[in-house]
Design an enzyme around this catalytic site. Structure first.
Site, mmCIF file in Angstrom:
data_model
loop_
_atom_site.group_PDB
_atom_site.id
_atom_site.type_symbol
_atom_site.label_atom_id
_atom_site.label_comp_id
_atom_site.label_asym_id
_atom_site.label_seq_id
_atom_site.Cartn_x
_atom_site.Cartn_y
_atom_site.Cartn_z
ATOM 1 N N LYS D 103 -55.586 125.232 70.307
ATOM 2 C CA LYS D 103 -56.438 124.539 69.351
ATOM 3 C C LYS D 103 -56.699 125.518 68.224
ATOM 4 C CE LYS D 103 -60.843 122.840 68.088
ATOM 5 N NZ LYS D 103 -62.283 122.782 68.344
ATOM 6 N N THR D 214 -70.748 120.714 72.062
ATOM 7 C CA THR D 214 -72.210 120.797 71.990
ATOM 8 C C THR D 214 -72.910 119.545 72.503
ATOM 9 O OG1 THR D 214 -71.887 122.122 69.998
ATOM 10 C CG2 THR D 214 -74.121 121.422 70.470
#
Lengths: 265, 265, 265, 265
Positions: D103, D214
């Site tokens: 990523k 998150t």
């Protein structure tokens, strides 16, 4: 008076107006007047710069300029797809129009007309180094915007939505972030505005100006929409300065209970 | 000129302004002037109607009225919780202020200050039958709104959001439905407006006017916000009349490709 | 397990499903299964209550009921325009379907199918007094909703948007207010939901359930949309219970700087 | 079954889960399980790749991998600010984690953590040429996204909002444009998702997956939010496939008038 300074100009109007796609030259000129704009963009690739008739776009715009009511030209690089093409177009415009200002537009996508961040930054760097006042049309990402500001662009001009879409400010959060991280550079919402409330919102977000074209030129009655945009920028700017009330899910009576007097019998 | 007719009055301003909660009488009067309003609401339960000093609210407002610049009074029933209370307040106001107009407000909820549809309709029926010009503050549901219009109310005034919340037009879809099903009755957005773009949007939806109080009275600089609202209603109204471009996800270049000319070498 | 109680029933599913307008009975029954619903509404005016074939809607639904997988019926008064009509329909349904539960729908507007607050409250009062468990379809105004709750309705069911519109939750602020002022009454979003994210949002707002019909029956593949709604209610409910992160305009890295280790050379 | 293919993997789960910032390793592992994810990102700069204890993050994740329930690793370059730094980090990760997948995150702004389009494209070019399967975290501008796709990135992963903000999909229009112009490349919403309805919406827009960190790690109960996200992606995906009803401002009764039978006396 409430003025702002950009690219060496001090302006009282916060409308920047594009000049392409109007139904007629008269409609364009009436819209220029009704909008109160002091800065109009002109597509250098579109007009014949050698044209000299008194009825041409450039001469018509120039005749409108006066000391009391200034009307400045901002050549743009609409239709350019590479840094090289945009830089050449800007240089051509400087010579033909005798101005260092340029609205830098480097398109990266035929369908959406989004700017190409890489070519844009490259062109902006060359033009700033060459003494231009660069008004940079960009996306709403803060990295590119900050880079353009740091390079010395005169104005950073993020889109509210794709050119000609009339979608308004599709991401007011992103626009708010730009204003927060770039408190000192002139910020102008360029592209996407469709109607008056969009323009007012841009001002309420603390932007310095808006750049319009299709919203006015493509309206059923362009000069009336131009007048709407003049009032909308005044409205939004005044509201920004006036200090709005906070938003609350629900609040309190506009006629406070404390002030109630009893109904007489 | 662009005027509208409501309750027997022909008005050029589309701002209705409330008069409660300003920091001072001077601030209120300056805001009245800056807003350009021709119709101000006055809380009958809040003011002492027997008061007679030249500095009082009513006399100050009346002194501002002239043939060239009319300023009409619209007593309101703020603070009433039942039809009976509201009807009595309206009758008291008619006598004291010598006007048949009344802004009918029947609150049903202390926390949100939402109108009570049942008591509202009851009071509106009695007041219309008694010869009043009823400006009815209501929710945004089309059944109640249509009922108020069918009963002969002078204006139907749905909320955009709770009173004093500054949330803006929380349900523009509902407001649009009201305009579609009630094309002929004066419609005014009452309550919820927080800033200029909210006011412009109300006009763009085809509403005839807006009624403001907290947005102006509670701003840091009330007269400046009042001026913002004047421009915003002009902007939104002009945009409505000008015929905006359609929204498209993405569109076309503002400088059409067809018009491109080649860069000269 | 996460259950809720409404009208004397304890349910684990939070989907209430309407049974009209499916392309076929099989599609309806597959959707009932896929949605996981335990409470289906049936339009009493629409079906022939004297019908007795094993293929009829009612018998097909009843055959699906079992102790492990309960499926309860909730007759509705869809198509009623007055309190009297709705009360009679509810009484007919009680006799025919042997249940005290009724979804009370009193339409006030042919175009938008909005409920008529005045007739609704009147009918609810009579039905509650007559021993019904009333599930009241209402607008999103807090005064009417509180009145229905105070009268003893089993559930208060505000619309998210007009019936069949698929507009989603057009006013989440109003729905949030209802949840805040009515923390203890079962609240169900009825009407307007168009797709899965709408259903999830209703749950995130703390609503106890959703009532669907057109969104499923009108989808290209009703059973697949029914399954989507089952997952969406689970998702939204779990998210509500999980305690979401706060919204911030911009925040912090998901990989905190403090944890950085140096690249090895 | 509904699967998708990205970077050489065929996955049934559409949740990509980040592994930083959880309150504990146990909370992280429970969240991995509850989310149903088959692909987890690991911050290479954050973890000690030489660490060898059985309790470490990497070994704990690897133990969870099995043929029936695959769990793949996706090293990320979080914390990198230049192309050079990101490329070195990716190469380090390839060696340490024995995977070509990466990523790619190249941050350009400390406050907002927005990606730097210029450095990102540069790094992506080098990594693709070096045989990597690049999952590119980018802004939502179509020019950069198309460039990344054309270069051969395995997945294009635009943000919905800044990392850690929980703002949701702040510009669904931009995300829709990306899906339209890039119908064939795997598109994943990366960053910004705050709760379940955001995840469902991403799927409804036709995205192939979402990447979360998150929203789960920072929730009050991470595993519960992880379960919510699993259901939300299923819900949104099913809804996308089911073919939702069109949106109409107002529509028609869910119980059609034609089907009404008369109330028996």
């Amino acid at each position: 008076a409430d003025t702002w300074t950009v690219g060496g100009l001090t302006l009282s109007s916060r409308v920047l107006l594009g000049t392409s796609r109007y139904p007629s030259l008269q409609s364009l000129l009436d819209s220029v007047d009704a909008s109160g704009t002091q800065l109009v963009t002109v597509g250098v690739r579109r007009i014949d710069l050698t044209e000299s008739g008194g009825t041409s776009l450039l001469s018509a715009l120039r005749q409108r300029h006066s000391a009391e009511r200034p009307l400045h030209l901002l050549p743009n690089t609409a239709g350019c797809y590479t840094a090289r093409e945009a830089v050449l177009t800007a240089q051509l415009a400087r010579e033909a129009l005798e101005t260092d200002r340029v609205k830098l537009e480097v398109i990266g996508e035929d369908e959406t007309l989004y700017p190409d961040a890489i070519e844009l930054v490259k062109a902006a760097g060359e033009l700033v180094a060459d003494g231009f006042e660069v008004f940079a049309y960009c996306g709403d990402d803060p990295v590119t915007a900050r880079r353009l500001a740091d390079m010395g662009c005169a104005a950073v001009m993020p889109l509210g939505a794709p050119i000609g879409s009339g979608m308004g400010l599709t991401n007011p959060y992103a626009l708010r972030i730009l204003r927060e991280i770039l408190p000192d550079v002139p910020l102008v919402v360029d592209a996407g505005i469709g109607t008056a409330s969009d323009a007012a919102l841009a001002m309420e977000l603390g932007y310095d100006g808006i750049l319009l074209n299709t919203a006015v030129a493509g309206a059923e009655r362009p000069p009336q929409m131009a007048a709407a945009m003049r009032h909308a920028t005044l409205a939004g700017r005044l509201a920004h300065l006036a200090g709005r009330i906070p938003r609350r899910l629900y609040a309190e009576a506009s006629t406070p209970e404390a002030g109630r007097i009893e109904l007489r019998p």
